[in-house]
Design an enzyme around this catalytic site. Structure first.
Site, short mmCIF file in Angstrom:
data_model
loop_
_atom_site.label_atom_id
_atom_site.label_comp_id
_atom_site.label_asym_id
_atom_site.label_seq_id
_atom_site.Cartn_x
_atom_site.Cartn_y
_atom_site.Cartn_z
N TYR A 131 0.86 -1.18 0.00
CA TYR A 131 0.00 0.00 0.00
C TYR A 131 0.90 1.23 0.00
CZ TYR A 131 -3.90 3.07 1.51
OH TYR A 131 -4.85 4.06 1.61
N LYS A 159 -1.27 -1.31 -4.17
CA LYS A 159 -2.25 -0.24 -4.26
C LYS A 159 -1.47 1.06 -4.31
CE LYS A 159 -5.99 2.14 -1.80
NZ LYS A 159 -6.89 2.17 -0.63
#
Length: 284
Positions: A131, A159
């Site tokens: 992330y 992400k």
């Protein structure tokens, strides 16, 4: 793993408890409308403000609904302490992936980030999604570092919530075909897809889920005539939903639609203004 993975909110009842039935209904509707999976206990879920029992309840609800749909389940896990992050990952061997943030606050440097994920990936019972969200972590990463992370065994995707920046473009242009890049800034979903992202982990897809799924499909098929105007429309919606801290506007809209019992968030977040909620509803 591709398509729209919905980072679910945590709805609260009037007494402040987790509204489990509303949570299940949100997950069920999203998967019915075209999301390919959900992310439990991410940033949008206000996981920072949930106690251990509440986190377990949220995960149990999401796991049950995903099983019913045969959908992917990812969990937000990990933090700035590598040992504690490894323990958190070991506690969840039954999910499809773990969304693990770049260490925040401590700013370990890019070499430290690589060492962190190398150790976690070696020990984790589940595949990892990096992330990358520098406006929250205060730890920027270069394209070269993102590519290095993409080559660590058991790190299967990322992400990317840094917007359309050089690091995002470098990752999309240089990662292996089986590495799944997900757009993490909702307003940039369409251009990220145009450059090869596999999908989005997009809170805005609580609303108009079918349109978000159609956008992913259109770019994957090369249907630019569909994707371009649809992407612009959904970017405007995403911008309205993020006019105040996430997920406050989103919760206000969902409550106005009768889909969650309250628009409540937990401090230090405050409920969104009526003006922001109305603006988002108008775009819907």
């Amino acid at each position: 793993m591709d398509g729209i993975l919905l980072p679910l909110i945590t709805p609260f009842a009037a007494d402040g408890s987790v509204a489990a039935d509303a949570l299940a209904a949100l997950a069920d509707q999203a998967l019915t409308d075209g999301a390919t999976g959900v992310v439990a206990l991410g940033t949008t879920a206000e996981a920072f403000a949930l106690d251990a029992d509440e986190r377990r309840l949220v995960l149990d609800v999401c796991a049950r609904v995903c099983r019913e749909h045969g959908a992917a389940l990812a969990i937000g896990a990990g933090g700035s302490d590598t040992r504690a992050s490894a323990a958190a990952l070991a506690a969840h061997p039954d999910v499809d992936a773990a969304l693990v943030p770049v260490p925040y606050y401590v700013r370990p440097g890019e070499a430290g980030v690589i060492a962190h994920f190398t150790q976690l990936a070696a020990d984790s019972p589940v595949p990892l999604l990096v992330y990358h969200v520098p406006h929250r972590t205060a730890q920027p990463l270069s394209g070269a570092t993102l590519l290095a992370l993409s080559r660590i065994p058991n790190v299967v995707g990322a992400k990317v919530a840094s917007g359309m920046t050089e690091d995002a473009v470098a990752l999309l242009g240089g990662c292996a075909p089986d590495f799944a890049v997900f757009a993490g800034d909702d307003a940039y979903l369409s251009p990220m897809l145009a450059l090869g992202a596999r999908g989005g982990i997009t809170a805005s897809a609580h609303l108009a889920t079918e349109r978000f799924a159609r956008l992913v499909s259109a770019w994957h098929k090369g249907d630019v005539d569909t994707a371009r105007p649809l992407g612009h429309s959904l970017a405007r919606l995403a911008s309205a939903l993020f006019a105040e801290p996430n997920p406050t506007v989103l919760k206000g809209v969902l409550h106005a639609q009768g889909r969650i019992p309250t628009p409540d968030v937990r401090l230090p977040l405050l409920p969104a203004s009526e003006q922001s909620v109305a603006a988002a509803l108008t775009l819907l």
